[in-house]
Scaffold this motif. Structure first.
Motif, mmCIF file in Angstrom:
data_model
loop_
_atom_site.group_PDB
_atom_site.id
_atom_site.type_symbol
_atom_site.label_atom_id
_atom_site.label_comp_id
_atom_site.label_asym_id
_atom_site.label_seq_id
_atom_site.Cartn_x
_atom_site.Cartn_y
_atom_site.Cartn_z
ATOM 1 N N CYS A 13 -42.157 -31.937 21.818
ATOM 2 C CA CYS A 13 -42.824 -31.111 22.823
ATOM 3 C C CYS A 13 -41.797 -30.625 23.852
ATOM 4 C CB CYS A 13 -43.892 -31.949 23.524
ATOM 5 S SG CYS A 13 -44.577 -31.168 24.980
ATOM 6 N N CYS A 66 -42.878 -32.352 27.508
ATOM 7 C CA CYS A 66 -42.668 -33.746 27.877
ATOM 8 C C CYS A 66 -41.745 -34.482 26.921
ATOM 9 C CB CYS A 66 -44.014 -34.472 27.963
ATOM 10 S SG CYS A 66 -44.774 -34.735 26.347
ATOM 11 N N CYS A 89 -48.938 -31.487 21.099
ATOM 12 C CA CYS A 89 -48.279 -32.696 21.579
ATOM 13 C C CYS A 89 -49.271 -33.860 21.632
ATOM 14 C CB CYS A 89 -47.685 -32.449 22.957
ATOM 15 S SG CYS A 89 -46.903 -33.897 23.670
ATOM 16 N N CYS A 115 -49.129 -35.036 25.731
ATOM 17 C CA CYS A 115 -49.717 -34.241 26.810
ATOM 18 C C CYS A 115 -50.742 -33.226 26.334
ATOM 19 C CB CYS A 115 -48.619 -33.545 27.622
ATOM 20 S SG CYS A 115 -47.822 -32.178 26.748
HETATM 21 ZN ZN LIG Z 1 -46.080 -32.898 25.587
#
Ligand SMILES: [Zn+2]
Length: 402
Positions: A41, A44, A80, A83
């Motif tokens: 991702c 994050c 993701c 998140c």
């Molecule tokens: Zn993420």
């Protein structure tokens, strides 16, 4: 037949070559996702699940005799786990929405630096409109923003970019040669936009500004940079004087009669030419004319004397010379000359500032080729942003190889 290592030509991050198909002049390269590559991702850094896959294509660099090389790859949309954000993986070097690899776009941009876009089409098989878009995108990404700190000398001039009185105002760093600004028009507002971008500290470092006498720029510079010296461009002033000679020549021609009229007619360029550039015949007919016509003879003598004004390095003798020269125009008995002398007196400081700052707007003339090349192919530059990028590229002499 065994071909070794050709896959290395298509080393796009995150992908590997699955298959290469060569069919006469078209090469198709199928890529697949590199299984060793984990989807991360961008938000994050967490691992992503494949959410959706879509097959997309992008043109790539020509190969051998094949102009059309097409990459086919799965664009992978991931979600993701951490998140919940979405993002799409595509081969490194292919931007979102791009129909071509970055390296092909850069090749086109490199070619467009030296060739008209129509020639680029012949070499890489990309149509003019596309080549234009790619060149612009590459330059936007590569060229740094103008350096506005520690400016010392500015050069300002206008340039005609369209057939019917379309002008742009250009501002150049007189020390580094970097083009800093381009705006439509040649009025005060056209230049004002430049100073609006400068902070007071940035303005304070500027000590001299070179420009043409005729422009509307003087007032703006006076208001924005009250401490800076304005230097009127030597070559523009000499050209102004040539225009005066030409005016006198036309007046004398009108007054003249018969054979004498013919003697004046063909002399236009002989009057402006330096002695070293004249053939003996040209010198002979010029001398004849000067012998016959007093007013033109006076203009001619003062022409060489005028140029010498810029040989002076110190202000005092330059001022003495300037005053004497203007005096000559006053007693010359030629109305147009007298008028020119009067106008010069008004701009004495801006002319004599050359002793302090020996600058001319000559470096801006270096853009003429690029401007006319762009105008020629687009019948007037429609897109001034593009013109600015192209001229900035010239001025920065950036190495576009990388
Ligand atoms: Zn993420």
């Amino acid at each position: 037949m065994y071909v070794h290592g050709i896959r290395a030509l298509f080393a796009f991050e995150g992908y590997v070559v699955r298959k290469i198909t060569i069919c006469s002049e078209i090469v198709q390269v199928n890529l697949r996702r590199d299984g060793r590559y984990t989807l991360r991702c961008p938000g994050c850094g967490g691992r992503m699940n494949v959410h959706r896959t879509r097959i997309q294509t992008a043109r790539d660099l020509p190969m051998g005799t094949a102009l059309h090389v097409v990459l086919t790859y799965p664009a992978i949309q991931g979600r993701c786990k951490a998140c919940g954000g979405y993002s799409t993986l595509r081969p490194g070097g292919i931007d979102e929405h791009a129909r071509a690899t970055r390296r092909l776009m850069e090749l086109v941009s490199r070619l467009a630096r030296h060739l008209p876009l129509s020639h680029v089409r012949e070499i890489v098989g990309v149509d003019d409109a596309t080549a234009y878009r790619w060149d612009k995108a590459v330059l936007e990404r590569k060229l740094p923003p103008p350096t506005l700190d520690d400016l010392r000398v500015l050069l300002i001039d206008e340039k005609a970019v369209r057939k019917h009185h379309g002008y742009v105002t250009l501002v150049m760093n007189g020390v580094t040669g970097e083009l800093l600004y381009l705006a439509e028009g040649k009025k005060k507002q056209s230049l004002q936009g430049f100073f609006d971008r400068l902070s007071d500290a940035q303005k304070a470092s500027i000590v001299a500004v070179g420009m043409d006498r005729a422009g509307a720029y003087r007032e703006v510079v006076h208001a924005e940079l009250p401490e800076a010296d304005i230097v009127f461009d030597k070559f523009h002033l000499i050209a102004n004087y040539h225009a005066v000679i030409d005016q006198v020549r036309r007046e004398e021609w009108r007054k003249a009669k018969g054979q004498y009229k013919d003697a004046i007619k063909g002399q236009r360029y002989n009057l402006f030419r330096n002695a070293s550039n004249r053939t003996p015949e040209q010198t002979h007919s010029l001398m004849n004319l000067l012998h016959m016509n007093r007013n033109l003879a006076v203009c001619y003598l003062l022409k060489d004397a005028f140029r010498k004004l810029w040989d002076y390095k110190r202000l005092k003798p330059a001022l003495r010379y300037f005053t004497t020269w203007v005096q000559y125009t006053f007693v010359s008995g030629v109305a147009a000359l007298r008028q020119f002398g009067r106008r010069l007196t008004r701009y004495r400081d801006e002319i004599l500032n050359f002793c302090k700052h020996p600058i001319t707007t000559g470096p801006l003339e270096g853009f003429n080729n690029t401007v006319s090349r762009l105008i020629h192919r687009a019948c007037g530059v429609r897109n001034l942003d593009y013109l600015f990028l192209k001229l900035r590229q010239e001025s920065l002499e950036l190495d576009q190889q990388k």
